[in-house]
Structures are given as C-alpha cells and as structure tokens.
Design a protein around this motif. Structure first.
Motif, PDB file in Angstrom:
ATOM      1  N   ALA A  37       0.832  -1.209   0.000  1.00 36.25           N
ATOM      2  CA  ALA A  37       0.000   0.000   0.000  1.00 36.25           C
ATOM      3  C   ALA A  37       0.862   1.252   0.000  1.00 36.25           C
ATOM      4  O   ALA A  37       0.547   2.250  -0.665  1.00 36.25           O
ATOM      5  N   GLY A  38       1.963   1.206   0.761  1.00 31.12           N
ATOM      6  CA  GLY A  38       2.836   2.384   0.807  1.00 31.12           C
ATOM      7  C   GLY A  38       3.434   2.699  -0.542  1.00 31.12           C
ATOM      8  O   GLY A  38       3.524   3.872  -0.951  1.00 31.12           O
ATOM      9  N   VAL A  39       3.825   1.646  -1.272  1.00 27.04           N
ATOM     10  CA  VAL A  39       4.396   1.852  -2.607  1.00 27.04           C
ATOM     11  C   VAL A  39       3.343   2.421  -3.553  1.00 27.04           C
ATOM     12  O   VAL A  39       3.630   3.306  -4.366  1.00 27.04           O
ATOM     13  N   VAL A  40       2.103   1.944  -3.435  1.00 26.32           N
ATOM     14  CA  VAL A  40       1.024   2.434  -4.292  1.00 26.32           C
ATOM     15  C   VAL A  40       0.793   3.925  -4.058  1.00 26.32           C
ATOM     16  O   VAL A  40       0.676   4.717  -5.003  1.00 26.32           O
ATOM     17  N   ILE A  41       0.745   4.314  -2.797  1.00 24.90           N
ATOM     18  CA  ILE A  41       0.501   5.729  -2.478  1.00 24.90           C
ATOM     19  C   ILE A  41       1.622   6.605  -3.016  1.00 24.90           C
ATOM     20  O   ILE A  41       1.390   7.672  -3.605  1.00 24.90           O
ATOM     21  N   VAL A  42       2.866   6.157  -2.821  1.00 20.09           N
ATOM     22  CA  VAL A  42       4.009   6.937  -3.309  1.00 20.09           C
ATOM     23  C   VAL A  42       3.969   7.063  -4.823  1.00 20.09           C
ATOM     24  O   VAL A  42       4.229   8.138  -5.391  1.00 20.09           O
ATOM     25  N   LEU A  43       3.641   5.954  -5.515  1.00 21.13           N
ATOM     26  CA  LEU A  43       3.594   5.996  -6.972  1.00 21.13           C
ATOM     27  C   LEU A  43       2.480   6.908  -7.480  1.00 21.13           C
ATOM     28  O   LEU A  43       2.672   7.651  -8.457  1.00 21.13           O
ATOM     29  N   LEU A  44       1.330   6.877  -6.825  1.00 18.05           N
ATOM     30  CA  LEU A  44       0.234   7.747  -7.251  1.00 18.05           C
ATOM     31  C   LEU A  44       0.596   9.215  -7.039  1.00 18.05           C
ATOM     32  O   LEU A  44       0.392  10.051  -7.928  1.00 18.05           O
ATOM     33  N   ALA A  45       1.122   9.529  -5.856  1.00 19.02           N
ATOM     34  CA  ALA A  45       1.512  10.924  -5.577  1.00 19.02           C
ATOM     35  C   ALA A  45       2.631  11.366  -6.503  1.00 19.02           C
ATOM     36  O   ALA A  45       2.620  12.487  -7.036  1.00 19.02           O
ATOM     37  N   GLY A  46       3.613  10.467  -6.727  1.00 18.66           N
ATOM     38  CA  GLY A  46       4.707  10.805  -7.630  1.00 18.66           C
ATOM     39  C   GLY A  46       4.225  10.988  -9.055  1.00 18.66           C
ATOM     40  O   GLY A  46       4.721  11.853  -9.784  1.00 18.66           O
ATOM     41  N   GLY A  47       3.231  10.164  -9.466  1.00 18.72           N
ATOM     42  CA  GLY A  47       2.691  10.313 -10.809  1.00 18.72           C
ATOM     43  C   GLY A  47       2.023  11.653 -11.017  1.00 18.72           C
ATOM     44  O   GLY A  47       2.210  12.304 -12.060  1.00 18.72           O
ATOM     45  N   VAL A  48       1.243  12.097 -10.039  1.00 16.92           N
ATOM     46  CA  VAL A  48       0.599  13.412 -10.134  1.00 16.92           C
ATOM     47  C   VAL A  48       1.657  14.501 -10.209  1.00 16.92           C
ATOM     48  O   VAL A  48       1.561  15.440 -11.029  1.00 16.92           O
ATOM     49  N   ALA A  49       2.691  14.393  -9.375  1.00 18.17           N
ATOM     50  CA  ALA A  49       3.752  15.411  -9.365  1.00 18.17           C
ATOM     51  C   ALA A  49       4.484  15.447 -10.711  1.00 18.17           C
ATOM     52  O   ALA A  49       4.804  16.534 -11.223  1.00 18.17           O
ATOM     53  N   LEU A  50       4.737  14.262 -11.305  1.00 13.79           N
ATOM     54  CA  LEU A  50       5.430  14.234 -12.596  1.00 13.79           C
ATOM     55  C   LEU A  50       4.577  14.850 -13.699  1.00 13.79           C
ATOM     56  O   LEU A  50       5.101  15.555 -14.574  1.00 13.79           O
ATOM     57  N   ASN A  51       3.281  14.611 -13.686  1.00 12.55           N
ATOM     58  CA  ASN A  51       2.404  15.221 -14.690  1.00 12.55           C
ATOM     59  C   ASN A  51       2.421  16.740 -14.578  1.00 12.55           C
ATOM     60  O   ASN A  51       2.494  17.466 -15.578  1.00 12.55           O
ATOM     61  N   LEU A  52       2.322  17.247 -13.355  1.00 15.59           N
ATOM     62  CA  LEU A  52       2.335  18.698 -13.143  1.00 15.59           C
ATOM     63  C   LEU A  52       3.684  19.300 -13.518  1.00 15.59           C
ATOM     64  O   LEU A  52       3.745  20.395 -14.107  1.00 15.59           O
ATOM     65  N   LEU A  53       4.764  18.563 -13.207  1.00 12.71           N
ATOM     66  CA  LEU A  53       6.092  19.049 -13.580  1.00 12.71           C
ATOM     67  C   LEU A  53       6.229  19.119 -15.104  1.00 12.71           C
ATOM     68  O   LEU A  53       6.793  20.088 -15.642  1.00 12.71           O
ATOM     69  N   GLY A  54       5.714  18.115 -15.791  1.00 10.54           N
ATOM     70  CA  GLY A  54       5.769  18.141 -17.247  1.00 10.54           C
ATOM     71  C   GLY A  54       4.987  19.302 -17.833  1.00 10.54           C
ATOM     72  O   GLY A  54       5.430  19.940 -18.799  1.00 10.54           O
ATOM     73  N   LEU A  55       3.808  19.574 -17.261  1.00 11.28           N
ATOM     74  CA  LEU A  55       3.027  20.738 -17.718  1.00 11.28           C
ATOM     75  C   LEU A  55       3.814  22.030 -17.545  1.00 11.28           C
ATOM     76  O   LEU A  55       3.824  22.903 -18.429  1.00 11.28           O
ATOM     77  N   TRP A  56       4.465  22.163 -16.408  1.00  7.25           N
ATOM     78  CA  TRP A  56       5.208  23.394 -16.119  1.00  7.25           C
ATOM     79  C   TRP A  56       6.396  23.541 -17.069  1.00  7.25           C
ATOM     80  O   TRP A  56       6.644  24.626 -17.603  1.00  7.25           O
ATOM     81  N   ILE A  57       7.132  22.457 -17.299  1.00  8.90           N
ATOM     82  CA  ILE A  57       8.294  22.522 -18.192  1.00  8.90           C
ATOM     83  C   ILE A  57       7.863  22.876 -19.611  1.00  8.90           C
ATOM     84  O   ILE A  57       8.493  23.689 -20.298  1.00  8.90           O
ATOM     85  N   THR A  58       6.766  22.270 -20.064  1.00  9.55           N
ATOM     86  CA  THR A  58       6.280  22.553 -21.412  1.00  9.55           C
ATOM     87  C   THR A  58       5.880  24.016 -21.567  1.00  9.55           C
ATOM     88  O   THR A  58       6.173  24.656 -22.596  1.00  9.55           O
ATOM     89  N   ALA A  59       5.215  24.562 -20.547  1.00  9.26           N
ATOM     90  CA  ALA A  59       4.776  25.966 -20.609  1.00  9.26           C
ATOM     91  C   ALA A  59       5.951  26.922 -20.567  1.00  9.26           C
ATOM     92  O   ALA A  59       5.981  27.928 -21.296  1.00  9.26           O
ATOM     93  N   VAL A  60       6.950  26.627 -19.738  1.00 18.14           N
ATOM     94  CA  VAL A  60       8.081  27.540 -19.572  1.00 18.14           C
ATOM     95  C   VAL A  60       8.964  27.555 -20.809  1.00 18.14           C
ATOM     96  O   VAL A  60       9.386  28.607 -21.294  1.00 18.14           O
ATOM     97  N   PHE A  61       9.240  26.370 -21.357  1.00 18.32           N
ATOM     98  CA  PHE A  61      10.198  26.272 -22.456  1.00 18.32           C
ATOM     99  C   PHE A  61       9.520  26.187 -23.829  1.00 18.32           C
ATOM    100  O   PHE A  61      10.213  26.027 -24.835  1.00 18.32           O
ATOM    101  N   LYS A  62       8.182  26.277 -23.862  1.00 17.18           N
ATOM    102  CA  LYS A  62       7.448  26.270 -25.124  1.00 17.18           C
ATOM    103  C   LYS A  62       7.823  25.053 -25.984  1.00 17.18           C
ATOM    104  O   LYS A  62       8.145  25.171 -27.176  1.00 17.18           O
ATOM    105  N   LEU A  63       7.808  23.887 -25.376  1.00 17.56           N
ATOM    106  CA  LEU A  63       8.212  22.671 -26.076  1.00 17.56           C
ATOM    107  C   LEU A  63       7.125  22.220 -27.037  1.00 17.56           C
ATOM    108  O   LEU A  63       5.945  22.548 -26.875  1.00 17.56           O
ATOM    109  N   SER A  64       7.529  21.417 -28.041  1.00 18.27           N
ATOM    110  CA  SER A  64       6.564  20.909 -29.016  1.00 18.27           C
ATOM    111  C   SER A  64       5.963  19.577 -28.585  1.00 18.27           C
ATOM    112  O   SER A  64       5.248  18.945 -29.362  1.00 18.27           O
TER     113      SER A  64
END
Length: 359
Positions: free
Chosen positions: A138-165
């Motif tokens: 269960a602990g691994v599942v929670i970490v993976l879910l939280a990490g997945g949300v954080a990675l998605n948000l990080l990708g959105l931010w990087i794309t917006a800042v650097f105007k990636l294709s």
C-alpha cells in the motif's frame, strides 16, 4: 490333457489365468521340464523351416511364460509351448485367442487407469486455490500515485516555460498505468488534470478525457493484449496511445478552443488550414504528429522507471515480461561491473616479476 476352457469364461481374460492354465497343462503332460519344452519348440521351428540357430528360444523366456504378474505375452511363443505340451494346432489357436483377449483387456484397463488419474489431477487442480497475486504494498502504491501526479504537473510546467513541441503531461499517468494498472493511471489522470492550475495552466481539466484514454490504453495494453512482452510490442503500444489520445483531443481542441489551445502545435494547425484543410482534420493532423513524439518519449520513460522500481524494490512485473528481461540484463551488467574492479585490483596488486640479479 486339460482344456484351456476349464476356467470360468464369464471372467475377463488375463495373463495370470493363462499362466496358471499353462502350469496345469505342463503338470498333466509329465510334468515336462523347461529344458525339454525348449528342445521340443526348437524341433517344431526347424520343421517349419526356421534356421537351427534361430529356432532355440531362451530357457528363461519359456520359464517366464508360466509365471504370473506378467504385463505382456508373446502369442507365437504361447502357440509353440502348448503344442510342445501335446496340444493340437486347433487347441493352440484357442490359447492364442485367449492371449489376444487378455492383451485387449490389459490395454483397456491401462487406458481406464490413465483416464482416472487424469480426471483426479484435473479435479485436484480445479479445487486448488489460485496462487496469490503479488501486488505492490500500500505504501508503494501511495508513493507511486503521488509521484505520478507530481510528474504530470512538472511536465506541464516545463512545457509551458520552455514552449516545447511535446506535452509531457502524462509521464506519471504512464508509470501508474504500467506498474499498478489502468485504473490507478486514471486516478493520476483525474488528479493531475484538475490540479493543473498550480502550474499556471487553467485549461488542463478540459483534457481530462485525453489523459484517461492514455491511462486505459497503457494499462490494458500490457495486461490484456500482452503489449509489454517485447520492445516491438511496447513501441506499438505507445503508437496506439498516441492515436487514441489524438482522437479524443482533436474534438476538444475544436469545440473548446476553436482549434487554438495555445500549444506550440498551433502554427502547424494554421499552416494546414491555409492550405484548405478542414479545421478538424488540421487539428488532428498536427496533434497526432506531436502526440506520437510525446507518447513514445513518455512511454519509454515509464518503461525505464518501471525497470528501476522492479530491480531496486522488487515491484512485481509478471504482466510485463519486457521489464523482467531488462531488469535481468541490468543485474547481469551490474554484477559484471562489480567483478571488473575486483579483477583490476587483483591485477594491479600483483608484484611484477623481480629482475634477475647481476652477476
């Protein structure tokens, strides 16, 4: 001379009954020694034209015909034995027919036994409880879910800042879907799409269906369609995700944003429209090109992360043999790397041969 029919005929024929009747026939005939039976059989065969060297049966073979517990019996040898003990050719044929019936009964009994054993095995396997399915804690599942949300948000931010294709907004979704399952990926998709405002993007929630489509295709693709069995299959899985996401995204871009959603691909859409391509086709064409690059990058990042989690923390990967193969390969390389420095130290620590002393 005893007749072979003296045993009750209602009983099924067997080699044991034939052997006991042979014993009685031998006693009634003298008794005749086994050596004498061998000599008489040899005389019969020579008279039939069999070479003398090949006409003499082994004494042990003749003796075994009179013993019980046999699983087989030579019909021609049986014919020769009963004739040697005084039976007529017609009476010998009756013995041969008995031997054939005994053989058929033995084969039928063996087939019935095999069938019963097979049925018992199937019944035992059916009644046995299925093996427990290994799953992350269960602990691994929670970490993976939280990490997945954080990675998605990080990708959105990087794309917006650097105007990636590319989009980079589904890396966490891919990891959760591949490692945990399609509906865990859907959970990451829902959370990250509705938290996109923290990156300054107020329109991520409109693309929630796109993120969900990717989660389902990745998750079910490696579990139901075995598209995680090889690199080629996994490559095709990411192409399927790109196609599915574009089919969902294009109508959203047209309906909610009029074909312009602020992404770097807008210039491609405008170029296609200037050539007379309809808006929906222009949006889809521009989106699918970007989506292919994005989903291939996202999928293989997810594969890399899954392989690391499998190798370092033992996260189950039975549903994705490619991860197990890559994990075994990396483990072998790591073992080789650990052995190389040890060998180097051994070589460097050895003393060079001492030069011979000058005379």
């Amino acid at each position: 001379m005893p007749e072979p029919s003296r045993a009750p005929q209602l009983q099924p024929e067997s080699f044991d009954r034939i052997a006991r009747d042979l014993q009685a026939l031998r006693l009634d005939a003298g008794p005749v020694s086994y050596a004498e039976i061998v000599r008489r059989i040899a005389d019969q065969r020579v008279q039939r034209g069999v070479p003398a060297a090949a006409a003499i049966p082994a004494r042990s073979t003749v003796y075994n015909a009179f013993t019980t517990g046999r699983a087989r019996m030579d019909t021609e040898l049986l014919r020769d034995i009963v004739i040697a003990l005084g039976a007529t050719p017609g009476e010998a044929e009756v013995w041969v027919q008995r031997c054939r019936r005994a053989r058929s009964a033995a084969e039928f009994g063996a087939a019935v036994q095999r069938s019963a054993e097979r049925d018992q095995t199937l019944a035992r396997d059916a009644s046995a409880p299925p093996p427990p399915r290994s799953a992350p804690r269960a602990g691994v599942v929670i970490v993976l879910l939280a990490g997945g949300v954080a990675l998605n948000l990080l990708g959105l931010w990087i794309t917006a800042v650097f105007k990636l294709s590319v989009y980079l907004d589904m890396v966490g979704t891919a990891i959760a879907s591949l490692v945990l399952g399609p509906w865990h990926g859907v959970a990451v998709a829902l959370l990250s799409s509705n938290l996109g405002f923290v990156t300054g993007d107020l329109h991520t929630w409109e693309f929630t269906p796109v993120n969900i489509a990717g989660a389902l295709i990745w998750g079910y693709g490696v579990r139901r369609l075995r598209l995680g069995a090889s690199l080629t299959r996994f490559f095709s899985l990411n192409l399927a995700v790109a196609l599915g996401c574009s089919l969902v995204a294009a109508p959203i871009v047209v309906a909610a944003f009029g074909g312009e959603n602020g992404h770097a691909s807008v210039s491609a859409v405008l170029s296609l429209e200037s050539l007379g391509v309809p808006m929906m086709a222009s949006v889809f064409s521009a989106n699918i090109i970007t989506s292919i690059m994005d989903k291939l990058l996202t999928g293989f990042v997810g594969l890399l992360v899954f392989t690391l989690l499998h190798g370092r923390f033992g996260v189950p990967a039975a549903h994705m043999p490619l991860v197990e193969k890559l994990g075994a390969l990396s483990a072998a390389e790591a073992e080789g790397a650990r052995g190389a420095p040890r060998e180097a130290r051994t070589m460097s620590g050895s003393r060079p041969p001492r030069a011979p002393a000058a005379p």
